[in-house]
Design a protein around this motif. Structure first.
Motif, PDB file in Angstrom:
ATOM      1  N   VAL A  83      49.144  44.452  37.271  1.00 40.12           N
ATOM      2  CA  VAL A  83      48.647  45.579  36.485  1.00 40.12           C
ATOM      3  C   VAL A  83      47.373  45.141  35.773  1.00 40.12           C
ATOM      4  CG1 VAL A  83      50.124  44.998  34.508  1.00 40.12           C
ATOM      5  CG2 VAL A  83      49.226  47.300  34.716  1.00 40.12           C
ATOM      6  N   GLU A  84      46.390  46.017  35.797  1.00 40.43           N
ATOM      7  CA  GLU A  84      45.117  45.737  35.131  1.00 40.43           C
ATOM      8  C   GLU A  84      44.645  47.023  34.467  1.00 40.43           C
ATOM      9  OE1 GLU A  84      40.549  45.145  36.649  1.00 40.43           O
ATOM     10  OE2 GLU A  84      42.148  44.404  37.946  1.00 40.43           O
ATOM     11  N   VAL A  85      44.146  46.904  33.256  1.00 43.06           N
ATOM     12  CA  VAL A  85      43.618  48.075  32.557  1.00 43.06           C
ATOM     13  C   VAL A  85      42.146  48.202  32.922  1.00 43.06           C
ATOM     14  CG1 VAL A  85      43.231  49.176  30.327  1.00 43.06           C
ATOM     15  CG2 VAL A  85      45.275  47.781  30.686  1.00 43.06           C
ATOM     16  N   ALA A  86      41.798  49.304  33.581  1.00 44.02           N
ATOM     17  CA  ALA A  86      40.418  49.514  34.012  1.00 44.02           C
ATOM     18  C   ALA A  86      39.562  50.120  32.898  1.00 44.02           C
ATOM     19  CB  ALA A  86      40.386  50.418  35.247  1.00 44.02           C
ATOM     20  N   ARG A  87      40.108  51.128  32.181  1.00 43.78           N
ATOM     21  CA  ARG A  87      39.333  51.813  31.138  1.00 43.78           C
ATOM     22  C   ARG A  87      40.239  52.262  30.007  1.00 43.78           C
ATOM     23  NH1 ARG A  87      37.218  53.759  35.635  1.00 43.78           N
ATOM     24  NH2 ARG A  87      38.583  55.562  35.732  1.00 43.78           N
TER      25      ARG A  87
END
Length: 197
Positions: A83-87
């Motif tokens: 999981v990665e937070v893009a914005r």
């Protein structure tokens, strides 16, 4: 690291002059399945804190489901290994930041929705984020999707398949769970796959 807990109760609306952020938080509270995570801190969470909270909440949800809580098959399920937070987009009102949206990049190893099991894919998903009056941040998914880390998914689906096969062996939900379980078995390395089956 922030504490994340999917089932933290929200405060009741006792006063008629509650502001908009509490109204938004209360609407999420009425439906706990929308919760993705709760972050207990006053300052606006950053990308790392949000990703950690989503992962921790996924582990907590997986433990509950393995221990006997039942999956809600009316809503989608995502199994992810990254999981990665893009914005992060926050709306500024008169005063501090109170709500906004988050775009998450998920490496889904499998997902299940509308009775179908979907193969691995990289997805971007939109979550909402609202700050409660006590300062905690509520992250929720409007689709009420359940997020499960890949490492716990096999145990969850084995446990859920057992529950549903006992309760409703011929239901479409049970068939979808068994299909999902087969997909998870197929993703195991060769020797583990043979042992699991």
């Amino acid at each position: 690291m922030p504490r994340a807990n999917r089932d933290v109760p929200l405060p009741r609306q006792d006063r008629p002059d509650e502001d908009r952020r509490d109204t938004a938080a209360a609407s999420v509270a009425g439906d706990s399945t929308a919760f993705v995570a709760v972050i207990h801190q006053r300052k606006t969470p950053g990308k790392r804190e949000i990703a950690a909270a989503i992962l921790e909440s996924g582990y907590t949800r997986a433990q509950e489901l393995t221990a006997g809580r039942t999956l809600d098959l009316d809503h989608p399920i995502s199994v992810f290994d990254r999981v990665e937070v893009a914005r992060i987009k926050m709306k500024h009102e008169s005063g501090p930041v109170t709500q906004g949206s988050i775009t998450i990049k998920l490496n889904e190893t499998m997902s299940q929705e509308d009775g179908r099991v979907l193969a691995a894919r990289l997805m971007e998903r939109e979550f909402s984020i609202v700050r409660r009056r006590d300062g905690a941040w509520i992250i929720s998914d409007p689709r009420r999707r359940t997020y499960l880390p890949q490492a716990q998914a096999l145990g969850v689906f084995e446990s859920q398949a057992e529950i549903f096969l006992r309760r409703a062996p011929n239901s479409s939900g049970t068939r979808a769970l068994v299909k999902a379980l087969d997909r998870l078995y197929d993703q195991l390395p060769g020797p583990q796959q043979r042992a699991a089956r």
